[in-house]
Write an enzyme that holds these catalytic residues in place. Structure first.
Site, PDB file in Angstrom:
ATOM      1  N   ARG A 199       1.063  -9.117  10.363  1.00  0.00           N
ATOM      2  CA  ARG A 199       3.038  -8.932  10.870  1.00  0.00           C
ATOM      3  C   ARG A 199       3.700  -9.484  10.693  1.00  0.00           C
ATOM      4  O   ARG A 199       4.547  -9.455  10.317  1.00  0.00           O
ATOM      5  CB  ARG A 199       2.812  -7.926  12.374  1.00  0.00           C
ATOM      6  N   ASP A 254      -4.299   8.122   4.100  1.00  0.00           N
ATOM      7  CA  ASP A 254      -4.049   6.849   5.201  1.00  0.00           C
ATOM      8  C   ASP A 254      -4.685   6.473   6.083  1.00  0.00           C
ATOM      9  O   ASP A 254      -5.724   7.210   7.005  1.00  0.00           O
ATOM     10  CB  ASP A 254      -2.783   7.223   4.792  1.00  0.00           C
ATOM     11  N   GLU A 255      -4.688   5.397   6.396  1.00  0.00           N
ATOM     12  CA  GLU A 255      -5.911   4.070   7.463  1.00  0.00           C
ATOM     13  C   GLU A 255      -7.362   4.910   7.541  1.00  0.00           C
ATOM     14  O   GLU A 255      -7.520   5.355   8.184  1.00  0.00           O
ATOM     15  CB  GLU A 255      -5.004   4.127   8.454  1.00  0.00           C
ATOM     16  N   LYS A 262       0.819  -1.675  -0.259  1.00  0.00           N
ATOM     17  CA  LYS A 262       0.327   0.106   0.171  1.00  0.00           C
ATOM     18  C   LYS A 262       0.906   1.197  -0.170  1.00  0.00           C
ATOM     19  O   LYS A 262       0.362   1.740  -1.128  1.00  0.00           O
ATOM     20  CB  LYS A 262      -0.849  -0.379   1.402  1.00  0.00           C
ATOM     21  N   THR A 263       1.756   1.592   1.385  1.00  0.00           N
ATOM     22  CA  THR A 263       2.289   2.515   1.048  1.00  0.00           C
ATOM     23  C   THR A 263       3.164   2.749  -0.198  1.00  0.00           C
ATOM     24  O   THR A 263       3.183   4.455  -0.804  1.00  0.00           O
ATOM     25  CB  THR A 263       3.774   2.378   2.541  1.00  0.00           C
ATOM     26  N   GLN A 270      -8.237  -3.897   9.313  1.00  0.00           N
ATOM     27  CA  GLN A 270      -7.823  -3.526   9.946  1.00  0.00           C
ATOM     28  C   GLN A 270      -8.380  -2.167  10.989  1.00  0.00           C
ATOM     29  O   GLN A 270      -7.121  -1.840  11.873  1.00  0.00           O
ATOM     30  CB  GLN A 270      -6.581  -2.833   9.546  1.00  0.00           C
TER      31      GLN A 270
END
Length: 773
Positions: free
Chosen positions: A599, A216-217, A33-34, A247
């Site tokens: 993670r 973002d998020e 994503k980043t 998330q």
DNA sequence: CGTAATGAAATTTTT
DNA sequence: TTTCATTACG
């Protein structure tokens, strides 16, 4: 990371090359994503969009910095505005302060400051009438602000006892902040959101200024953040949101999952891109995560897949006690590190609540494993740091009553509660800030001359500190700690903690020096204060250190590790007991575990203990309900420490421990048998000679530890003698210079390889004697 | 006014 | 177990 070397996939390219119009990027964990976001920014720049027209908003400083550096690499020299929501709003508010009733030099209150402000308000109201704890009232107000509800409307909708009290407090609290020329975290967003709503001119100009907004998020945005993003995307509806509903783990802080779930309703012509390929984890880890999250209802289904190897089975291990759990994990880490298979930094250990870190920490220390904990009390929250910063806050904003009350008698200078009450009364009567009231102390009739003089001295001291215009922050802090007597009062103290405080202030000075170097321009004090109030502890995580990482599941978001341990997979912890009755909250707990699981890159190890000591009590546990939702075929389930022999031993062991414990409690409550350490030692043999200890070979705590808790350590404090070599988790090896103090307050002065000698209270300190060979 | 002592409460916490 | 806040005392 593998993803950097990949070409863009079709989905990624679609998102990157999208220019105009709303865009929703649904990005599963580890989907790059980043990378997509940063490439998209670079692409926009390449298409001729001016850097100044792009703003990207994140939730954490860490995320913002990460993006910043990656954008810099892709498009050198372009200055795109990348920042957290809060920092962005703070900057805008400095520009438009007067529109919302503030001055540009307003103070940003952190959680602690705003709680103080709230308590001041509660004190003024008849607080006995409200039996609700300030935290709850504060949370209610915060929730209202996050939902963009202003005091009037809040009062109308107040139903429950808590909300009606909050409704009473809210307008006063708000006024209190305005009077103090201060904002809390929620206000930063709320003020900007209302500004956008009530000032069409300003909204239009900002919309025009920020034509390309990236958030973002997005799954973690609350209504205020939503309103800001929306308000900036009306004339130029080029809002790009990235996120993953699975998330979303900050619902309890006001995040509205519907923002992302209903993005397509908000923007009917939005393009939606799904990033479902995972580049991070093994196939098995991803399958376990997917199986778990499939039990949630509130989500957008995603088809997570990976081309990575299937990897090893995910482990689920039961242990007899939390101590077994911790020791086994640490032993495994030690084995992997010593064999050279892994580095310490490859490992992360996640837990649901901070309190669970203790057992793991002590085990890591016993084994001499270096670790870093990303946790609660971060640097800028420490009392001494906050104290010093409060002086600066008051200098920068003389109307800051919270700062005033914090430092008026810190360090103690004989100004007590009654004096402060008189000052408050005077301030309220004449509607002036407390500092202004203090300047008129001599005129306050109710104030005894002696008190008035002390107040006048305080004011004079403050003025002396702030004499020069715009000095370096470091200079200012030096003057504060000198002139206020803060430094002297700590120097005079013999408590170990206070020596540590001095060291922390030194650290603050270093931070200030670095800040000064980077900010030579005027207005640096305000910038420094803004910086310090908007940083957080998760920013402290250092990926470069070769240490095992410990953190809560919440703090883990956005990170990745080769080996992930998640401990205490027990009902009441994951899911947390407070979320059991609400289905939505239960789903959030599931998402939290999902975040933790995803993670992991190559190994994932889940564990629980059948008996866990929590809040001083050892209790039987129930396995987490989520265990039943995991796909067993992908996993290796084992119970090494609950084999029959161990069970029997553990049971016997615990019986004994309970007896000890009860005995201790009885003696304590009866008050006639005190814990004389010598006496105790005579009855409970020290570690090495305990039969139980040798048979468990360091796996279990000793009977003395278990039985007597602090008494076990009390016995230890006599182990320290002059000249002994000791180990401190942070400072490393040192030599005991002197041991002083009576039986209950023994202190050791220790000289480490660097720095001045430090003092430690031996009863409850982390020093470990190093055995001579 | 300052300290010691007692007692109730105890998630998570991007900012 | 630990942490905090309020209270009681010197």
């Amino acid at each position: 990371m593998t993803v950097r070397t990949h070409m863009l996939t079709a989905a990624q390219r679609e998102a990157v090359e999208h220019v105009d119009g709303p865009l929703l990027i649904l990005a599963g964990p580890g989907s790059g994503k980043t990378r997509v976001v940063t490439h998209r920014i670079a692409h926009l720049l390449g298409e001729g969009v001016a850097a100044s027209q792009i703003v990207a908003l994140t939730f954490t400083n860490k995320a913002a910095e990460e993006m910043q550096s990656r954008v810099d690499a892709l498009a050198p020299g372009k200055r795109v505005w990348l920042s957290t929501f809060h920092r962005f709003c703070a900057r805008l508010l400095r520009e438009y302060a007067s529109c919302v009733g503030l001055e540009p030099n307003f103070t940003i209150y952190d959680a602690g400051d705003s709680r103080r402000a709230l308590k001041q308000v509660l004190d003024e109201l008849d607080r006995d009438s409200s039996f609700y704890p300030p935290e709850q009232i504060s949370a209610a107000i915060s929730k209202a602000k996050n939902r963009l509800v202003l005091p009037d409307d809040y009062a109308k909708s107040a139903r429950s006892p808590l909300t009606s009290i909050a409704a009473e407090v809210y307008p006063r609290y708000r006024q209190r902040l305005l009077d103090s020329n201060a904002v809390d975290f929620d206000d930063l967003l709320l003020h900007v959101a209302t500004l956008l709503r009530s000032e069409p001119e300003i909204r239009r100009s900002l919309d025009d200024r920020f034509r390309y907004v990236l958030v973002d998020e997005y799954q973690d945005t609350n209504l205020a953040q939503y309103a800001i993003a929306r308000g900036l995307s009306i004339d130029h509806p080029n809002l790009a949101a990235t996120g993953d509903p699975d998330q979303s783990i900050y619902g309890w802080r006001g995040a509205t999952l519907s923002n992302i779930l209903e993005f397509e309703k908000d923007f009917p012509d939005a393009r939606v891109v799904r990033l479902e390929q995972n580049y991070r984890s093994t196939r098995r880890i991803l399958d376990v995560a997917a199986a778990l999250i499939a039990h949630n209802r509130l989500r957008k289904e995603k088809d997570l897949f990976t081309e990575n190897d299937e990897g090893q089975p995910v482990q689920l291990t039961a242990y007899a006690t939390h101590k077994h759990e911790a020791d086994a994990i640490v032993a495994g880490i030690v084995a992997d590190v010593t064999s050279g298979r892994r580095r310490a930094r490859d490992f992360a250990i996640f837990y649901r609540v901070n309190a669970l870190s203790r057992a793991i920490e002590s085990s890591l220390r016993e084994h001499g494993v270096a670790y870093q904990m990303v946790n609660g009390l971060e640097f800028f929250q420490r009392k001494e740091v906050k104290d010093v910063l409060a002086y600066l806050q008051l200098l920068n904003n003389p109307r800051d009553d919270v700062a005033f009350e914090r430092i008026i008698n810190t360090p103690p200078r004989g100004i007590g509660r009654t004096t402060i009450t008189r000052l408050r009364e005077h301030a309220a009567r004449y509607r002036v800030p407390l500092l202004a009231a203090a300047r008129e102390a001599g005129l306050i009739e109710s104030l005894p001359k002696r008190s008035a003089v002390k107040v006048a001295q305080f004011v004079a001291m403050l003025d002396a500190v702030g004499e020069t215009v715009d000095p370096p922050v470091e200079t200012l802090i030096r003057r504060v700690i000198e002139l206020s007597g803060y430094r002297d009062s700590l120097l005079a103290s013999e408590i170990e903690e206070d020596q540590q405080r001095l060291a922390n202030i030194e650290e603050l000075l270093t931070a200030a020096r670095e800040f000064d170097a980077q900010h030579p321009e005027p207005g640096r004090l305000e910038a420094f204060l803004e910086q310090t109030s908007l940083v957080s502890d998760t920013d402290a995580f250092e990926a470069d250190d070769d240490r095992v990482t410990l953190m809560t599941l919440h703090a883990a978001k956005g990170l990745e590790f080769p080996v992930v341990h998640i401990v205490a997979m027990e009902q009441g912890l994951i899911p947390h007991e407070r979320s059991l009755d609400e289905p939505d909250q239960l789903e959030e707990e599931r998402r939290l575990l999902f975040v933790g699981i995803t993670r992991a890159q190559s190994e994932l190890r889940l564990s629980y203990a059948s008996r866990r000591e929590f809040r001083g009590q050892s209790r039987m546990t129930v396995p987490s309900m989520f265990q039943a939702e995991l796909p067993v075929r992908e996993m290796a389930v084992s119970e090494p420490d609950i084999a029959l022999d161990d069970w029997a031993a553990a049971a016997q062991y615990h019986d004994e421990a309970d007896v000890w414990h009860d005995g201790a409690d009885d003696a304590h409550t009866a008050g006639d048998i005190s814990f004389d350490p010598d006496n105790f030692e005579a009855e409970a043999p020290p570690r090495a000679s305990t039969p139980m200890d040798s048979s468990f070979a360091g796996k279990l705590v000793t009977a003395a530890d278990m039985a007597a808790g602090s008494a076990g350590r009390t016995a230890n404090e006599h182990e320290f003698v002059d000249g002994m070599t000791v180990l401190h988790p942070e400072y490393g090896l040192g030599q005991v210079v002197t041991v002083s103090g009576g039986p209950s307050k023994r202190m050791a002065t220790v000289q480490f390889s660097a720095g001045p000698p430090k003092k430690f209270m031996l009863r409850s300190c982390v020093l470990r004697p190093v055995k001579a060979k």
